[in-house]
Design an enzyme around this catalytic site. Structure first.
Site, mmCIF file in Angstrom:
data_model
loop_
_atom_site.group_PDB
_atom_site.id
_atom_site.type_symbol
_atom_site.label_atom_id
_atom_site.label_comp_id
_atom_site.label_asym_id
_atom_site.label_seq_id
_atom_site.Cartn_x
_atom_site.Cartn_y
_atom_site.Cartn_z
ATOM 1 N N GLU A 261 -4.807 -4.398 9.136
ATOM 2 C CA GLU A 261 -5.126 -4.963 8.100
ATOM 3 C C GLU A 261 -5.731 -6.236 7.740
ATOM 4 O O GLU A 261 -4.961 -7.514 7.825
ATOM 5 C CB GLU A 261 -4.017 -5.203 6.952
ATOM 6 C CG GLU A 261 -4.254 -4.892 5.815
ATOM 7 C CD GLU A 261 -3.594 -4.743 4.853
ATOM 8 O OE1 GLU A 261 -2.537 -4.424 5.272
ATOM 9 O OE2 GLU A 261 -4.106 -4.561 3.009
ATOM 10 N N LYS A 393 16.551 3.838 7.222
ATOM 11 C CA LYS A 393 15.029 4.640 7.427
ATOM 12 C C LYS A 393 14.630 5.732 6.532
ATOM 13 O O LYS A 393 13.468 6.688 6.558
ATOM 14 C CB LYS A 393 14.880 5.474 9.180
ATOM 15 C CG LYS A 393 14.906 3.966 9.545
ATOM 16 C CD LYS A 393 15.100 4.549 11.109
ATOM 17 C CE LYS A 393 15.299 3.984 12.317
ATOM 18 N NZ LYS A 393 15.169 3.905 13.717
ATOM 19 N N ASP A 469 12.827 -2.657 15.302
ATOM 20 C CA ASP A 469 12.540 -1.060 14.818
ATOM 21 C C ASP A 469 11.591 -0.601 13.036
ATOM 22 O O ASP A 469 11.814 -1.105 12.303
ATOM 23 C CB ASP A 469 13.420 -0.140 14.014
ATOM 24 C CG ASP A 469 13.885 1.093 14.367
ATOM 25 O OD1 ASP A 469 11.943 1.529 13.996
ATOM 26 O OD2 ASP A 469 14.724 1.783 14.956
ATOM 27 N N HIS A 567 -11.166 -8.968 0.708
ATOM 28 C CA HIS A 567 -11.287 -7.876 1.396
ATOM 29 C C HIS A 567 -11.873 -7.186 2.030
ATOM 30 O O HIS A 567 -12.541 -6.756 3.160
ATOM 31 C CB HIS A 567 -10.378 -6.331 0.306
ATOM 32 C CG HIS A 567 -9.241 -6.695 1.009
ATOM 33 N ND1 HIS A 567 -8.146 -6.368 2.016
ATOM 34 C CD2 HIS A 567 -8.028 -7.468 0.169
ATOM 35 C CE1 HIS A 567 -6.904 -5.975 1.697
ATOM 36 N NE2 HIS A 567 -7.099 -6.673 0.964
#
Ligand code: ADP
Length: 582
Positions: A261, A393, A469, A567
């Site tokens: 990104e 998660k 993770d 951006h």
């Protein structure tokens, strides 16, 4: 009806479909195919009227003639010239109508007429007649969307082989025909790199799709075996950028961030600069405990509650701790929080796990305790070692409220001139934005732990760079960002409170070469020999410090109206994307 059927007018020369107003062309429906009637000089509705009239009058005339013949006993096959002309006209008009309205319409028309079902006085039937075959009408029965299918390959893609020998070629053929299972290549060959190369080749041949661009060389395939990834065919490259120095608790850290990104690293870097120029940030580690919560079932809620009281009795804690801690020399049971749902009991074990993130460790400890409990509670039915009260998660309030992994608060006071010069905004605007966006806006959205601008951006990037993770980004990004004016409103106090950062510096992906290098850069590679757990705890505070920098910078960009501009600069390169893709 005729308006519906009229073919669309051809566009004026030089115009394309894009130029035309949307009302003039409806691309959802194909234009009708040209018909013979198109060539007639009369308007279409007049032509239709002529043929309709002709058809019915001729049919009426012929029926009358045949009725007279039957009455007069004249043979039906003896026809006059006028009758021949009438038969020809009937056939011609029938063919026209058939061609124009389609076989379906004529069939339904005939069947309705023959069954007397079409009451001409019924306006509903008129409506049906007019619109039944209108393709623009919404169908009465909802048509399910076409299921997606993978695009077919027009031509087989060029496949660049990485095979090194005739023998490998033979093995590829055996994998393709299913004689050798792909998953067994590592154990059969005893060479992980070779296994990956053969699997990759077989995959390309079976799918007809090239893996060119997915690197094979450059990864130690032995290091992922039995730990990180099964059936490898290569690896994905993610660029790693560096934000910093992050001045945290008096030390400087360079923060590795793996991301695709644009703007993210640059923005976090700007936040670090603002924090540095203001004297640095401070972190507090409130708690360090990984959790696992099995679910067990009893015949009655009463019996389930007996186990709950047993587990929560302080007199039993020492025994349970000894049993639990047998799983590893690094695990230390800290507590058991129970919750009941009818006769089912959820036991949330929490324990410190040294420098490991700790899921394996805590699971082993829980298994020890369950085995131990079976003696006193033989009627306990273990449904699952994980009953989702852990909660791993998945977004869950229990992690937000109770914490999971490391609970960290990080704060800084950003000076007025830094807010102006580095962040290009002012304290009041930032405080107001935080209140209306991160607090009120998130409340309006019904957020769960999402009272922040983009904590997960920074968390994910550091997680990927350092071998954490990535799926645990879900709860590790729980964060509330607070901004307040201090020092008579001149300076800005900013803090991030993150109750469930799940990180480790040993185990999992942390031992892979690239990830290990990133941990090394921060100074937290591997296990801390002198003080087990210090490395993973330090890493958690650095994650929170980087999130602080990220929040500061993004909020400033939004407050000053710079977000879209930056951006466009960093996230939308001027390269021709179509050329890059091809
Ligand atoms: P996790 O529990 O995070 O899944 P693993 O069980 O895969 O992690 O890795 C932890 C392993 O590392 C354990 O076998 C443990 O004995 C070992 N280890 C060595 N040093 C440490 C340390 N300082 N902290 C935690 N674990 C350590």
């Amino acid at each position: 009806m005729d308006i519906c059927r009229r073919p669309p007018r051809p566009p004026p020369r030089g115009t394309t479909d894009h130029d035309r107003p949307s009302s003039s062309v409806d691309h959802r429906f194909p234009s009708p195919t040209p018909r013979a009637s198109d060539a007639l000089p009369l308007p279409l509705y007049l032509t239709n009227a002529v043929f309709f009239t002709l058809f019915f009058s001729v049919a009426y005339y012929l029926l009358h003639r045949w009725r007279d013949k039957i009455r007069n006993s004249t043979p039906l096959h003896v026809v006059t010239l006028s009758e021949i002309a009438a038969i020809v006209s009937l056939i011609a008009s029938f063919i026209y109508l058939l061609g124009f309205f389609g076989i379906d319409f004529v069939q339904s028309f005939i069947s309705r007429a023959s069954h007397d079902a079409w009451d001409l006085d019924d306006p509903q039937h008129h409506r049906n007649f007019l619109i039944d075959d209108d393709p623009r009408r919404t169908p009465r029965i909802a048509v399910p969307p076409t299921p997606p299918t993978p695009p077919k390959l027009a031509n087989p893609e060029p496949i660049i082989s990485t095979l090194s020998s005739e023998e490998d070629e033979e093995i590829v053929k055996l994998v393709v025909e299913g004689t050798i299972p792909s998953y067994s290549l590592e154990s059969k060959l005893g060479d992980c790199k070779r296994a990956a190369s053969i699997r990759r080749e077989a995959l390309q041949r079976m799918t007809g799709r090239s893996l060119q661009g997915l690197p094979l060389e450059g990864l130690d395939y032995e290091s992922i075996l039995g730990q990180c990834c099964e059936m490898p065919v290569g690896y994905v490259q993610i660029p790693v950028g560096i934000a910093g120095p992050l001045l945290l608790d008096g030390f400087e850290y360079s923060v590795p961030m793996a991301t695709t990104e644009g703007c993210l690293v640059a923005s976090t870097n700007r936040g670090c600069k603002a924090i540095y120029a203001s004297g640095g940030a401070t972190s507090i580690l409130l708690r360090d405990a990984m959790t696992r919560a099995p679910v067990v079932r009893f015949a009655s809620a009463k019996r389930a509650s007996e186990l709950k009281f047993f587990l929560e009795d302080p007199n039993n804690f020492e025994t349970l701790g000894v049993v639990f801690n047998r799983s590893s020399r690094f695990s230390r049971l800290q507590g058991i929080h129970c919750s009941m749902a009818g006769k089912n009991l959820y036991m949330r074990f929490s324990c410190s796990t040294g420098d490991a993130m700790g899921m394996n460790m805590v699971s082993k400890g829980v298994q020890n305790v369950l085995d131990f409990l079976q003696d006193d509670f033989p009627d306990m039915d273990v449904i699952g070692i994980s009953g989702n009260f852990c909660s791993d998660k998945k977004p869950a309030a229990v992690n937000w409220i109770e914490g999971r992994g490391k609970s960290v608060v990080c704060e800084a006071i950003i000076k007025e001139e830094v807010v102006k010069k580095v962040l290009k905004t002012n304290v009041a605007a930032l405080v107001e934005l935080n209140m209306l966006k991160n607090l009120t806006g998130s409340a309006v959205a019904g957020a769960l732990g999402g009272y922040n601008a983009h904590a997960s951006n920074i968390v994910s990037a550091i997680f990927i760079a350092t071998g954490q993770d990535p799926a645990q980004n879900v709860e590790s990004s729980n964060c509330i960002t607070m901004l307040e004016p201090v020092n008579d409103g001149k300076d800005l106090h900013i803090s991030v409170s993150m109750p469930s950062i799940e990180v480790g510096t040993v185990g999992g992906g942390t031992q892979l070469a690239s990830q290990s290098a990133c941990l090394n850069l921060i100074g937290v590679k591997g296990a801390n020999k002198e003080s087990p757990g210090s490395n993973s705890r330090l890493l958690a505070t650095i994650v929170a410090g980087a999130v602080l920098a990220g929040e500061l910078s993004l909020l400033s960009a939004i407050a000053s109206g710079q977000l879209v501009k930056s951006h466009m600069k960093y996230n939308r390169s001027s390269k021709d994307v179509t050329k890059v893709a091809s």
